[in-house]
Design an enzyme around this catalytic site. Sequence first.
Site, PDB file in Angstrom:
ATOM      1  N   LYS A   1      22.413 -58.703 -36.351  1.00  0.00           N
ATOM      2  CA  LYS A   1      22.944 -57.836 -35.473  1.00  0.00           C
ATOM      3  C   LYS A   1      23.621 -58.972 -34.783  1.00  0.00           C
ATOM      4  O   LYS A   1      25.024 -58.890 -34.964  1.00  0.00           O
ATOM      5  CB  LYS A   1      23.211 -56.746 -34.636  1.00  0.00           C
ATOM      6  CG  LYS A   1      22.328 -55.269 -34.731  1.00  0.00           C
ATOM      7  CD  LYS A   1      22.066 -54.365 -34.077  1.00  0.00           C
ATOM      8  CE  LYS A   1      20.627 -54.732 -33.214  1.00  0.00           C
ATOM      9  NZ  LYS A   1      19.075 -55.094 -33.458  1.00  0.00           N
ATOM     10  N   THR A   2      23.256 -59.587 -33.945  1.00  0.00           N
ATOM     11  CA  THR A   2      23.555 -60.833 -33.443  1.00  0.00           C
ATOM     12  C   THR A   2      25.313 -62.054 -34.570  1.00  0.00           C
ATOM     13  O   THR A   2      25.600 -62.976 -34.251  1.00  0.00           O
ATOM     14  CB  THR A   2      23.571 -61.372 -32.136  1.00  0.00           C
ATOM     15  OG1 THR A   2      22.920 -60.782 -31.304  1.00  0.00           O
ATOM     16  CG2 THR A   2      24.051 -62.786 -31.725  1.00  0.00           C
TER      17      THR A   2
ATOM     18  N   ASP B   1      28.460 -57.132 -28.714  1.00  0.00           N
ATOM     19  CA  ASP B   1      27.030 -57.204 -29.325  1.00  0.00           C
ATOM     20  C   ASP B   1      26.078 -55.480 -27.900  1.00  0.00           C
ATOM     21  O   ASP B   1      27.126 -55.410 -26.605  1.00  0.00           O
ATOM     22  CB  ASP B   1      26.773 -58.441 -28.749  1.00  0.00           C
ATOM     23  CG  ASP B   1      25.417 -58.789 -29.172  1.00  0.00           C
ATOM     24  OD1 ASP B   1      24.633 -57.613 -30.356  1.00  0.00           O
ATOM     25  OD2 ASP B   1      24.659 -59.824 -29.689  1.00  0.00           O
ATOM     26  N   GLU B   2      24.972 -55.446 -28.519  1.00  0.00           N
ATOM     27  CA  GLU B   2      24.798 -54.646 -27.535  1.00  0.00           C
ATOM     28  C   GLU B   2      25.108 -53.299 -26.871  1.00  0.00           C
ATOM     29  O   GLU B   2      25.398 -52.951 -25.788  1.00  0.00           O
ATOM     30  CB  GLU B   2      23.894 -55.551 -26.341  1.00  0.00           C
ATOM     31  CG  GLU B   2      23.134 -56.470 -26.012  1.00  0.00           C
ATOM     32  CD  GLU B   2      21.888 -56.394 -26.896  1.00  0.00           C
ATOM     33  OE1 GLU B   2      21.235 -55.338 -26.690  1.00  0.00           O
ATOM     34  OE2 GLU B   2      21.125 -57.596 -27.293  1.00  0.00           O
TER      35      GLU B   2
ATOM     36  N   GLN C   1      16.886 -49.391 -28.392  1.00  0.00           N
ATOM     37  CA  GLN C   1      16.758 -50.750 -27.879  1.00  0.00           C
ATOM     38  C   GLN C   1      17.448 -50.248 -26.376  1.00  0.00           C
ATOM     39  O   GLN C   1      18.397 -50.925 -25.834  1.00  0.00           O
ATOM     40  CB  GLN C   1      17.599 -51.666 -28.287  1.00  0.00           C
ATOM     41  CG  GLN C   1      16.137 -52.659 -29.115  1.00  0.00           C
ATOM     42  CD  GLN C   1      16.772 -53.761 -29.659  1.00  0.00           C
ATOM     43  OE1 GLN C   1      16.409 -55.005 -29.303  1.00  0.00           O
ATOM     44  NE2 GLN C   1      17.167 -54.368 -31.202  1.00  0.00           N
TER      45      GLN C   1
ATOM     46  N   ARG D   1      10.542 -58.681 -29.482  1.00  0.00           N
ATOM     47  CA  ARG D   1      10.594 -60.370 -29.018  1.00  0.00           C
ATOM     48  C   ARG D   1      10.079 -61.523 -29.741  1.00  0.00           C
ATOM     49  O   ARG D   1      10.420 -62.281 -29.706  1.00  0.00           O
ATOM     50  CB  ARG D   1      10.208 -60.559 -27.661  1.00  0.00           C
ATOM     51  CG  ARG D   1      12.125 -60.161 -26.968  1.00  0.00           C
ATOM     52  CD  ARG D   1      13.132 -59.308 -27.138  1.00  0.00           C
ATOM     53  NE  ARG D   1      13.206 -58.673 -27.814  1.00  0.00           N
ATOM     54  CZ  ARG D   1      14.545 -58.628 -28.858  1.00  0.00           C
ATOM     55  NH1 ARG D   1      15.411 -59.461 -29.049  1.00  0.00           N
ATOM     56  NH2 ARG D   1      14.558 -57.398 -29.583  1.00  0.00           N
TER      57      ARG D   1
HETATM   58  P1  ATP Z   1      18.059 -57.363 -31.795  1.00  0.00           P
HETATM   59  O1  ATP Z   1      18.137 -56.670 -31.758  1.00  0.00           O
HETATM   60  O2  ATP Z   1      17.071 -58.451 -30.835  1.00  0.00           O
HETATM   61  O3  ATP Z   1      19.339 -58.360 -30.263  1.00  0.00           O
HETATM   62  P2  ATP Z   1      19.422 -59.136 -33.620  1.00  0.00           P
HETATM   63  O4  ATP Z   1      19.721 -57.308 -34.678  1.00  0.00           O
HETATM   64  O5  ATP Z   1      20.477 -59.482 -32.861  1.00  0.00           O
HETATM   65  O6  ATP Z   1      18.352 -58.927 -33.401  1.00  0.00           O
HETATM   66  P3  ATP Z   1      19.389 -61.764 -34.751  1.00  0.00           P
HETATM   67  O7  ATP Z   1      19.138 -62.209 -33.421  1.00  0.00           O
HETATM   68  O8  ATP Z   1      20.591 -61.705 -34.669  1.00  0.00           O
HETATM   69  O9  ATP Z   1      19.449 -60.060 -34.760  1.00  0.00           O
HETATM   70  O10 ATP Z   1      18.693 -62.509 -35.718  1.00  0.00           O
HETATM   71  C1  ATP Z   1      17.123 -62.364 -35.709  1.00  0.00           C
HETATM   72  C2  ATP Z   1      16.663 -63.567 -36.198  1.00  0.00           C
HETATM   73  O11 ATP Z   1      16.831 -63.223 -38.057  1.00  0.00           O
HETATM   74  C3  ATP Z   1      17.720 -64.773 -36.082  1.00  0.00           C
HETATM   75  O12 ATP Z   1      16.384 -65.662 -35.995  1.00  0.00           O
HETATM   76  C4  ATP Z   1      18.606 -64.586 -37.335  1.00  0.00           C
HETATM   77  O13 ATP Z   1      18.696 -66.274 -37.138  1.00  0.00           O
HETATM   78  C5  ATP Z   1      17.505 -64.435 -38.655  1.00  0.00           C
HETATM   79  N1  ATP Z   1      17.939 -63.903 -39.401  1.00  0.00           N
HETATM   80  C6  ATP Z   1      19.189 -62.764 -39.103  1.00  0.00           C
HETATM   81  N2  ATP Z   1      19.694 -62.630 -40.166  1.00  0.00           N
HETATM   82  C7  ATP Z   1      18.858 -63.580 -41.602  1.00  0.00           C
HETATM   83  C8  ATP Z   1      19.151 -64.155 -42.291  1.00  0.00           C
HETATM   84  N3  ATP Z   1      20.092 -63.100 -43.611  1.00  0.00           N
HETATM   85  N4  ATP Z   1      18.908 -64.838 -43.029  1.00  0.00           N
HETATM   86  C9  ATP Z   1      17.537 -65.564 -42.677  1.00  0.00           C
HETATM   87  N5  ATP Z   1      17.596 -65.122 -40.849  1.00  0.00           N
HETATM   88  C10 ATP Z   1      18.758 -64.312 -41.164  1.00  0.00           C
HETATM   89 MG    MG Z   2      21.109 -59.656 -30.602  1.00  0.00          MG
END
Ligand code: ATP
Ligand code: MG
Length: 722
Positions: free
Chosen positions: A36-37, A220-221, A250, A606
């Site tokens: 997402k981020t 975000d969040e 979350q 995490r």
């Molecule tokens: P959270 O809910 O914990 O905030 P999130 O959904 O924001 O998580 P991110 O932090 O954006 O998730 O991504 C999680 C990990 O996966 C990061 O290390 C990111 O770089 C990696 N990632 C996300 N998408 C891809 C992709 N398409 N290919 C490779 N790595 C990815």
């Molecule tokens: Mg995130």
Amino acid sequence: MIDTKTLIQQLNEPQREAVTHPESPLLVLAGAGSGKTRVLVHRIAWMAAVNSMSLHSILAVTFTNKAAAEMRSRVESLLSQSTRGLWIGTFHGIAHRLLRLHHNDAQLPEAFQVLDTDDQVRLVKRIIKDLRLDDKQWPARQTTWFINSHKEEGRRAVAIPAHDDFTLTQKRIYEHYESQCQRSGLVDFPELLLRTLELLKENPELAEQYHRRFQHVLVDEFQDTNDIQYQLIRALVPHQGITVVGDDDQSIYGWRGARIENLNQFTQDYHPAKTIRLEQNYRSTSTVLRAANAVIANNLDRLGKELWTSGEAGEPIVHYHAFNEIEEARYVAESLREYHERDLTFNDMAVLYRSNAQSRVLEEALIRERIPYRIYGGLRFFERAEIKDALCYLRLIFNRNDDAAFERVINTPARGIGEKTLAIIREFALKQELSLWQAVTQLLTTTELSGRAKSGFSQFVAMINEMEQVANQSLLHQLVEHAIHDSGIFRMYQEKEKGEKWLSRKENLEELINAAREFDELAEEEEAMSPLASFLSHAALESGDTQAEAEEECVQLMTLHSAKGLEFPVVFMVGMEEKLFPHQMSLDEPGGLEEERRLCYVGITRAMQFLTLTNAEKRRLHGKEVHASLSRFVREIPDDLIKPIRITRSWHGAQQASYQQASPSQSARSAGAFQIGQNVSHPKFGQGILIDFEGEGDTARLQINFEQAGIKWLIRSYVELG
Ligand code: ATP
Ligand code: MG
């Protein structure tokens, strides 16, 4: 120019869809670690590079300052260009900026100052005293909570309906607090948001200006936005240019007013909003992910999301069952060392706990093991006594009417101004509706004060005025240096404290000068803010520990709440015990257990590769010793994902203890079967032999023949089986 292909190449199909979605309302609803981020970062870069949107027209909202800094640097590296003009910050940071830029319209003095939580409680306490209320009956923290929750719902004191004495009194304190803050030019955290909301509502032209400026806003969040934050979003984005990302599983700030309902509200208010779900997790091994999914599946009322990974199973989750918190901490420290020897850096490791009070014992174990660590979001640099002293001098230079600052330093270091004299000043200020500074300067021209008090005050007034002269003629770091020495606080600590303690105060004060130096360098970049103003605001808003930032690699210690959004190859979740996690308090509240479970989900997710869960049978916390059973959250993880570890030596031989894998039947989770003749140890009675037992599990009663103390019946959880 940037190669736009690279912007979407590192994305999966739905992520790509989200990043390239037209500039109309978009909700990305997805589980932890699904990107997402990452989508937000790429979407900003996409809009700038492909849609040619100016960075000036984009606003991104993150949950912490650290996340904001990280997001900025990721956008910068994607675009290979500076991100000047792009607004990224927390709700508070952004509100603060708007108030600085438009302080007149917000009816604030130019030099208004942000009041941190500590200062706020002190001020409320003083008002309770001024109103001659009993501060035992009216605890300042409770009233501060009352004030803040009303502000978070957009309610000023006048608007509170009060039908009973209790509410009436709280409301009266709130009213006095409001006018005191207004007089002193002080703005607390929820006030930042409320003021900004009012600013935009009451100045339609100004609001219009920002609607035109911010063509796209990204949040975000989003699941953790509260009422006023959502209203602020509405006020800033009446149009369709909005993207929010979140995960209902979350949502962990319900206790602070966050509303999961905002997710639904969003799709109604921004119609038609496109919803995109991301289902692939890129962060964790499948073992970690399965554990997280299994735990969260116990919650009802979920929006329902699937999360899978193509990653490897990875290592099983370690569950370590300790006798007590000291032994738990030692296990954590030794395991961190082992991971380090397996070629992971300390930066890759995090220890997460439910309650801040758990950190002390962990810290001691880490110090003993010589493992470098930092507490993230805990002991804040800007909250240390010597730093606050210095900052309060700076605040007074900036704004003489800052009563909170005045109170802190008027007699630090001691200037022979007694409590009685201060009471006269407070009384006078209250009656005349003056700030304390104004009261002092007026009283200096009368005969009301004793000669001794007068001379103390005159010196103080002259000193602050002189510091202002310095401020006008020098760079910020020179002013900070001057203030630290001229105020006498440097000497005060030097005389009062010795050895390590003094050394650390001195280093912190020097670090403050360093921090100010950075603001001198940044000065040209900031719009409409003097270096002193932005430095003071930074100090009040900053949640990180700036000093440790520059240090060597280290393990991060933090509460589960502050771990949101972060990821680490190695994660320890300690204190997995009923009443600690899930927290006792949450068990009595409706929905409390579900929120704790979401917090557990946040914790587990995490971890990228290695996850360890620990619990202690006995724990001393807040001065009391409690016996605790294993957290239900650990029990909710399927057995086949867990490797139970237990200590093989007794308590007394703990120094040379070695750990080994226990067979499931031996493990704490299924410790039902006891063997007559088994060795047993107890912290007080020493070694013994099991001769009989009744019942099973942690509540079983065991009869033990102790070498020294003879035969006793004890509850299973009080003893350690050898
Ligand atoms: P959270 O809910 O914990 O905030 P999130 O959904 O924001 O998580 P991110 O932090 O954006 O998730 O991504 C999680 C990990 O996966 C990061 O290390 C990111 O770089 C990696 N990632 C996300 N998408 C891809 C992709 N398409 N290919 C490779 N790595 C990815
Ligand atoms: Mg995130």
